[in-house]
Design an enzyme around this catalytic site. Sequence first.
Site, mmCIF file in Angstrom:
data_model
loop_
_atom_site.group_PDB
_atom_site.id
_atom_site.type_symbol
_atom_site.label_atom_id
_atom_site.label_comp_id
_atom_site.label_asym_id
_atom_site.label_seq_id
_atom_site.Cartn_x
_atom_site.Cartn_y
_atom_site.Cartn_z
ATOM 1 N N GLU A 18 4.946 3.557 -2.836
ATOM 2 C CA GLU A 18 3.919 3.400 -3.866
ATOM 3 C C GLU A 18 3.918 4.541 -4.878
ATOM 4 O O GLU A 18 3.691 4.326 -6.072
ATOM 5 C CB GLU A 18 2.540 3.264 -3.210
ATOM 6 N N HIS A 87 -5.624 -4.044 4.858
ATOM 7 C CA HIS A 87 -5.494 -5.155 3.925
ATOM 8 C C HIS A 87 -6.833 -5.633 3.374
ATOM 9 O O HIS A 87 -6.869 -6.322 2.357
ATOM 10 C CB HIS A 87 -4.787 -6.345 4.595
#
Length: 283
Positions: A18, A87
């Site tokens: 990321e 998530h």
Amino acid sequence: ALQIRHGADRVVDTSLIEEGIIGRAVGMALSGLVPVPEIQFRKYLDPATEQINDAGTIRWRTNGDFAAPMVVRIPVGFSKRTGDPWHSVSGEAIFAHTIGWRVAMPSNAQDAVGLLRTALRGNDPTFFLEHRAIQDTAPGRGVYPGDDYVIPFGKAAIVRPGSAATIVTWGEMVHRAKAVVDAMQQDIEIIDLRTIVPWDVETVVASVRRTNRCMVLHEDGITCGFGAEIASTIMAEAFSSLDAPVVRIATPDIPIPYNKGMMEAVIPSASAITDALTALLSY
């Protein structure tokens, strides 16, 4: 499918790092492109925190000579199937506290179109948060509003007018609020904030001055959640109009559980919203 349609020179697969995804996007933006990096889920963005903070201050650090316009798309929030601490995070309050970034969180497909187009035409980095539980639903599909449809940032939508109280919310909680109010058959106004940074202070304050009561409803954690900012602003701008304290309904400060039943008990439930609204109306 996007790569097949638009070509590998425009749609690029990235490595699962990321910090590198955001760092490369910043470099592309500084070079004159408008990158749209996607991070798989909200919690996965954390390794890129330094890149994010640096990107937001580029215009300030260069006295306006450079900018890093990009749109970071992130699926957020609870799932209809399961939960977990990685998530199922909403987490928009941290983004709101990140200098130089704009934050959008649409509740339906049409708003997503209009806000995404505005974000792409802007000169600032933007977090574009897309709630997972809205996907594959009627609001998540909708009718395409056209190639010229735009929605300005900082302009909320009154999705249900009313006079007895005001609910300020965004994302999936807009639909939960509508379902509760419809079931209660009360004359309650619902405001979909649509963007967190900037947010529509004028519409919210005007509504509270009319209804005299307010609930702020969000999925993000309650401590230092964005609802606290809204409640504080209402207290400063509309205190004399209030007939009851501002109510905040949000997720407690715990991880989102895996078990679906436990997850539903943690995020703001219909029963919790109903009980709080009942108390607010009878205060």
